[in-house]
Motif scaffolding. Sequence first.
Motif, short mmCIF file in Angstrom:
data_model
loop_
_atom_site.label_atom_id
_atom_site.label_comp_id
_atom_site.label_asym_id
_atom_site.label_seq_id
_atom_site.Cartn_x
_atom_site.Cartn_y
_atom_site.Cartn_z
N LEU A 115 33.05 26.63 35.78
CA LEU A 115 34.25 27.02 36.51
C LEU A 115 35.18 27.76 35.56
O LEU A 115 35.77 27.15 34.66
CB LEU A 115 34.94 25.79 37.10
CG LEU A 115 34.08 25.00 38.11
CD1 LEU A 115 34.59 23.57 38.24
CD2 LEU A 115 34.08 25.70 39.45
N ILE A 116 35.29 29.07 35.74
CA ILE A 116 36.11 29.90 34.86
C ILE A 116 37.47 30.09 35.51
O ILE A 116 37.57 30.60 36.64
CB ILE A 116 35.43 31.27 34.62
CG1 ILE A 116 34.05 31.07 33.99
CG2 ILE A 116 36.30 32.14 33.73
CD1 ILE A 116 33.27 32.35 33.83
N THR A 117 38.52 29.68 34.82
CA THR A 117 39.86 29.80 35.39
C THR A 117 40.45 31.18 35.12
O THR A 117 40.17 31.82 34.11
CB THR A 117 40.80 28.72 34.82
OG1 THR A 117 40.80 28.79 33.40
CG2 THR A 117 40.35 27.34 35.26
N ALA A 118 41.28 31.61 36.05
CA ALA A 118 41.99 32.89 35.96
C ALA A 118 43.44 32.67 36.32
O ALA A 118 43.74 31.98 37.30
CB ALA A 118 41.37 33.91 36.91
N SER A 119 44.35 33.22 35.54
CA SER A 119 45.77 33.07 35.87
C SER A 119 46.10 33.77 37.19
O SER A 119 47.05 33.40 37.87
CB SER A 119 46.63 33.66 34.75
OG SER A 119 46.54 35.08 34.75
N GLY A 120 45.29 34.77 37.54
CA GLY A 120 45.61 35.58 38.72
C GLY A 120 46.43 36.80 38.37
O GLY A 120 46.64 37.67 39.21
N ARG A 142 49.28 38.68 46.17
CA ARG A 142 49.50 39.93 46.89
C ARG A 142 48.23 40.34 47.64
O ARG A 142 47.12 40.12 47.17
CB ARG A 142 49.89 41.06 45.93
CG ARG A 142 51.24 40.90 45.28
CD ARG A 142 51.71 42.24 44.74
NE ARG A 142 52.84 42.10 43.84
CZ ARG A 142 53.50 43.13 43.30
NH1 ARG A 142 53.12 44.38 43.58
NH2 ARG A 142 54.49 42.93 42.48
N SER A 143 48.43 40.96 48.79
CA SER A 143 47.29 41.49 49.54
C SER A 143 46.84 42.80 48.91
O SER A 143 47.53 43.39 48.08
CB SER A 143 47.70 41.74 50.99
OG SER A 143 48.67 42.79 51.05
N LYS A 144 45.67 43.27 49.33
CA LYS A 144 45.16 44.53 48.81
C LYS A 144 46.12 45.67 49.13
O LYS A 144 46.38 46.53 48.28
CB LYS A 144 43.78 44.81 49.40
CG LYS A 144 43.11 46.05 48.83
CD LYS A 144 41.69 46.19 49.32
CE LYS A 144 41.00 47.38 48.64
NZ LYS A 144 39.58 47.50 49.08
N ALA A 145 46.69 45.67 50.33
CA ALA A 145 47.62 46.73 50.71
C ALA A 145 48.88 46.71 49.85
O ALA A 145 49.45 47.77 49.53
CB ALA A 145 47.99 46.58 52.18
N VAL A 161 38.07 30.36 39.47
CA VAL A 161 39.13 29.59 40.13
C VAL A 161 40.47 30.08 39.60
O VAL A 161 40.65 30.19 38.38
CB VAL A 161 38.98 28.08 39.85
CG1 VAL A 161 40.12 27.30 40.50
CG2 VAL A 161 37.63 27.57 40.33
N VAL A 162 41.40 30.38 40.50
CA VAL A 162 42.72 30.86 40.08
C VAL A 162 43.61 29.67 39.72
O VAL A 162 43.75 28.71 40.49
CB VAL A 162 43.37 31.70 41.20
CG1 VAL A 162 44.79 32.11 40.81
CG2 VAL A 162 42.52 32.94 41.49
N HIS A 163 44.18 29.77 38.52
CA HIS A 163 45.01 28.68 37.98
C HIS A 163 46.21 29.32 37.27
O HIS A 163 46.11 29.72 36.10
CB HIS A 163 44.17 27.84 37.02
CG HIS A 163 44.95 26.87 36.18
ND1 HIS A 163 45.83 25.96 36.72
CD2 HIS A 163 44.97 26.68 34.83
CE1 HIS A 163 46.36 25.25 35.74
NE2 HIS A 163 45.85 25.66 34.59
N LEU A 168 39.75 32.30 44.69
CA LEU A 168 39.91 33.72 44.39
C LEU A 168 39.98 34.53 45.69
O LEU A 168 39.20 34.30 46.62
CB LEU A 168 38.72 34.20 43.56
CG LEU A 168 38.64 35.71 43.29
CD1 LEU A 168 39.71 36.12 42.28
CD2 LEU A 168 37.26 36.09 42.79
N ASP A 169 40.92 35.48 45.77
CA ASP A 169 41.00 36.41 46.89
C ASP A 169 40.14 37.63 46.54
O ASP A 169 40.60 38.57 45.90
CB ASP A 169 42.46 36.83 47.13
CG ASP A 169 42.62 37.75 48.34
OD1 ASP A 169 41.59 38.24 48.87
OD2 ASP A 169 43.77 37.99 48.75
N ALA A 170 38.89 37.59 46.97
CA ALA A 170 37.95 38.64 46.60
C ALA A 170 38.25 39.97 47.28
O ALA A 170 37.84 41.03 46.80
CB ALA A 170 36.52 38.21 46.94
N ASP A 171 38.98 39.92 48.39
CA ASP A 171 39.35 41.17 49.07
C ASP A 171 40.39 41.94 48.27
O ASP A 171 40.30 43.15 48.11
CB ASP A 171 39.87 40.86 50.48
CG ASP A 171 40.24 42.13 51.24
OD1 ASP A 171 39.34 42.98 51.44
OD2 ASP A 171 41.41 42.28 51.63
#
Length: 417
Positions: A196-201, A207-210, A263-265, A324-327
């Motif tokens: 499980l690799i964490t990401a700060s985001g 935010r959405s893609k738009a 995983v976003v953290h 994670l928001d992959a979109d």
Amino acid sequence: MTESLADPHLRPSAGPPDVPEGPRDIVILGSTGSIGTQAVDVVLSNPGRFRVTGLSAAGGRVELLAGQAHRLQVRTVAVAREDKVGQLRQALRAEYGPGEPIPEVLAGPDAATELAGSECHTVLNGITGSIGLAPTLAALEAGRMLALANKESLIVGGPLVRALAAPGQIVPVDSEHSALFQALMSGTHSEVRKLLITASGGPFRGRSKAALADVTPKEALAHPTWDMGPVITVNSATLVNKGLEVIEAHLLYGVPFDRIEVVVHPQSAVHSMVEFSDGSTLAQCGPPDMRLPIALGIGWPERVPDAGPVFDWSRAMSWDFFPLDADAFPSVPLAFQVGSAGGTAPAVYNAANEECVEAFLSGRLPFPGIVDTVAAVVEEHGTPRAAALTLDDVLDAENWARERARELATAAAEARA
């Protein structure tokens, strides 16, 4: 599961050099960058434990390089830009004073590679970008322990690195991979269910893609928890950095891609986790400070006392985890795709991204255009799988990807004008 390159169960004596008595001789590549300057801090805070024999840098900060050389009393200084040699010698003489001999100076695009193969125990590769591959290969071929912060070495040249590295010869320095390295000490490879690799985001979490269409370079460079160089900071904003870490984790630990998850953290307190077959999950945590993984990398198999800050457990705190928001951040699923394809596909992904980041920072490409362009280059490249990947294969793929990414970025800029 394939053999692990970074195996915490193997002491360095199982492959590369034995642990020396007295100060450990180390070489720091990329000494004026973020990793390098913090590595120098670790060394200077631990007199008698480490002895730096050589430093390398690109050449943009020769005064800093000269000051490091003098404080550490190194034998050799390497600079990639030959046009900076005169300025570097002048800065060295100013630091060392009249009559005091200055270090040997190596210069040119192969200077760091030459230094990486020099006599020492451990090479810390803190170079940013795929130019770090040749020094990585040189250090491994020379039998040095490799403290690896240059993730691109594995991304673009995974099979080449695998062919040279002895088990346990590589100790990862990325905070996430150092965390996995430490958590994996609690079990065998057959007991690992998931990494499980964490990401700060990054600065745009949530935010959405738009909503990312009008992001500026200034906004992208404002990382909420880490202080890093511009390329890595933008990579963290697009989450390309996390995609690269997924590929690196697969190559380092031999865990299949379908058993690696991001995983976003946001707090960047838990640096990564390992889920074992019995259901337990072990996490490595600490304040977001790179000195701890750097110290572990250059000091392994020993820990360096007080290498980094610690949490104040008398104060209330809370940690959050999100999927994670992959979109909004398609760079991560794209990395899974190119990592699974293998061959030169990861090199194309990385090289195209480096060009696109430069285009974004110079205003020629919008923020979403970074990953969109990388995806277009990857798709055009296809997924050829080289039976026996060579360094020339990697370099040719990189050169093509860079040129194609520049063409697409230029076309995008003209269309927007």
